[in-house]
Design a protein around this motif. Structure first.
Motif, PDB file in Angstrom:
ATOM      1  N   ALA A  97       0.832  -1.207   0.000  1.00  0.00           N
ATOM      2  CA  ALA A  97       0.000   0.000   0.000  1.00  0.00           C
ATOM      3  C   ALA A  97       0.869   1.260   0.000  1.00  0.00           C
ATOM      4  O   ALA A  97       0.597   2.224  -0.721  1.00  0.00           O
ATOM      5  N   LYS A  98       1.916   1.241   0.796  1.00  0.00           N
ATOM      6  CA  LYS A  98       2.817   2.395   0.866  1.00  0.00           C
ATOM      7  C   LYS A  98       3.457   2.655  -0.502  1.00  0.00           C
ATOM      8  O   LYS A  98       3.548   3.793  -0.963  1.00  0.00           O
ATOM      9  N   LYS A 101       0.801   4.019  -3.049  1.00  0.00           N
ATOM     10  CA  LYS A 101       0.492   5.429  -2.768  1.00  0.00           C
ATOM     11  C   LYS A 101       1.645   6.333  -3.196  1.00  0.00           C
ATOM     12  O   LYS A 101       1.426   7.452  -3.659  1.00  0.00           O
ATOM     13  N   SER A 102       2.872   5.825  -3.093  1.00  0.00           N
ATOM     14  CA  SER A 102       4.036   6.636  -3.475  1.00  0.00           C
ATOM     15  C   SER A 102       4.125   6.864  -4.981  1.00  0.00           C
ATOM     16  O   SER A 102       4.811   7.771  -5.431  1.00  0.00           O
ATOM     17  N   TYR A 105      -1.250   6.265  -6.461  1.00  0.00           N
ATOM     18  CA  TYR A 105      -2.555   5.662  -6.172  1.00  0.00           C
ATOM     19  C   TYR A 105      -3.237   6.463  -5.067  1.00  0.00           C
ATOM     20  O   TYR A 105      -2.566   7.131  -4.271  1.00  0.00           O
ATOM     21  N   PRO A 106      -4.576   6.440  -5.009  1.00  0.00           N
ATOM     22  CA  PRO A 106      -5.295   7.248  -4.018  1.00  0.00           C
ATOM     23  C   PRO A 106      -4.804   7.004  -2.590  1.00  0.00           C
ATOM     24  O   PRO A 106      -4.454   5.882  -2.224  1.00  0.00           O
ATOM     25  N   LYS A 107      -4.775   8.082  -1.801  1.00  0.00           N
ATOM     26  CA  LYS A 107      -4.310   7.985  -0.413  1.00  0.00           C
ATOM     27  C   LYS A 107      -5.257   7.143   0.427  1.00  0.00           C
ATOM     28  O   LYS A 107      -4.839   6.436   1.333  1.00  0.00           O
ATOM     29  N   GLU A 108      -6.541   7.249   0.131  1.00  0.00           N
ATOM     30  CA  GLU A 108      -7.533   6.419   0.819  1.00  0.00           C
ATOM     31  C   GLU A 108      -7.716   5.147   0.016  1.00  0.00           C
ATOM     32  O   GLU A 108      -8.146   5.190  -1.138  1.00  0.00           O
ATOM     33  N   TYR A 109      -7.401   4.007   0.629  1.00  0.00           N
ATOM     34  CA  TYR A 109      -7.477   2.739  -0.094  1.00  0.00           C
ATOM     35  C   TYR A 109      -8.917   2.298  -0.317  1.00  0.00           C
ATOM     36  O   TYR A 109      -9.762   2.381   0.571  1.00  0.00           O
ATOM     37  N   TYR A 114      -8.462   1.368  -6.696  1.00  0.00           N
ATOM     38  CA  TYR A 114      -7.114   0.936  -7.071  1.00  0.00           C
ATOM     39  C   TYR A 114      -7.140   0.145  -8.379  1.00  0.00           C
ATOM     40  O   TYR A 114      -6.276   0.324  -9.242  1.00  0.00           O
TER      41      TYR A 114
END
Length: 198
Positions: A97-98, A101-102, A105-109, A114
């Protein structure tokens, strides 16, 4: 070990060769060893509509296996089959996930967000490197493929393996075992209620 559910969830018995082929390819996804699989059908395939109709017929009401159909560069139709529970687990993994997001991808999973984010990249003409995560490859192999300087190519075994091969070998063995299990089920069950296994 495979466990039966009380109620079968998908297709009845079928002798259709395309469906048999498809179930064998999707074995690791059906059995939960692999979170997803992507298949590509050339746009000039004259049986494409027939194949899509069969997929909708046999997999359309599945509760365990979902799929998304989209186009790539007007050259092919791609179908991403995925097991929501398995894929959600992979994408929720802290390191995965990290990383996602880097790279935007959206900050809120959200699984659907996704998936759509990754598929949109394909629709726009790029097969994103991170698709490996969606397909169940270890993060280190995805990072190595992307050129991470500390990860050197170790071997090719189903995909490009970087760094210590232990986790990659274990993952690949799980894929192979699931394929063998599905092959046996196809032989002995003639596909009857295969998707009630997971």
């Amino acid at each position: 070990m495979l466990q039966k559910e009380k109620n079968p969830i998908c297709f009845q018995q079928s002798n259709d060769e395309f469906i048999k082929w498809l179930v064998q390819i999707l074995g690791p996804v059906i059995l939960g060893a692999k979170p997803s699989e992507i298949l590509s059908f050339p746009s000039h395939d004259k049986t494409l509509n027939e194949k899509i109709n069969k997929i909708n017929h046999y997999f359309g009401n599945c509760k365990k296996i979902s799929f998304k159909i989209f186009h790539f560069n007007h050259k092919s139709t791609k179908i991403l089959f995925y097991k929501p529970v398995s894929l959600d687990g992979v994408l929720r993994d802290f390191k995965n996930a990290k990383f996602l997001k880097s790279i935007g991808y959206p900050k809120e999973y959200n699984l659907e967000l996704y998936l759509n984010h990754m598929i949109e990249k394909i629709i726009q003409g790029t097969i994103p490197d991170e698709i490996g995560l969606f397909l169940g490859y270890p993060l280190k192999d995805v990072l190595g493929f992307m050129g991470h300087p500390s990860l050197k190519l170790t071997k090719v075994n189903g995909w490009r393996v970087y760094g210590d091969a232990t986790l990659s070998d274990k993952t690949y063995d799980e894929f192979l075992k699931a394929k063998a299990q599905i092959k046996n089920l196809l032989t002995f069950c003639s596909m009857h209620k295969i998707l009630s296994y997971a």
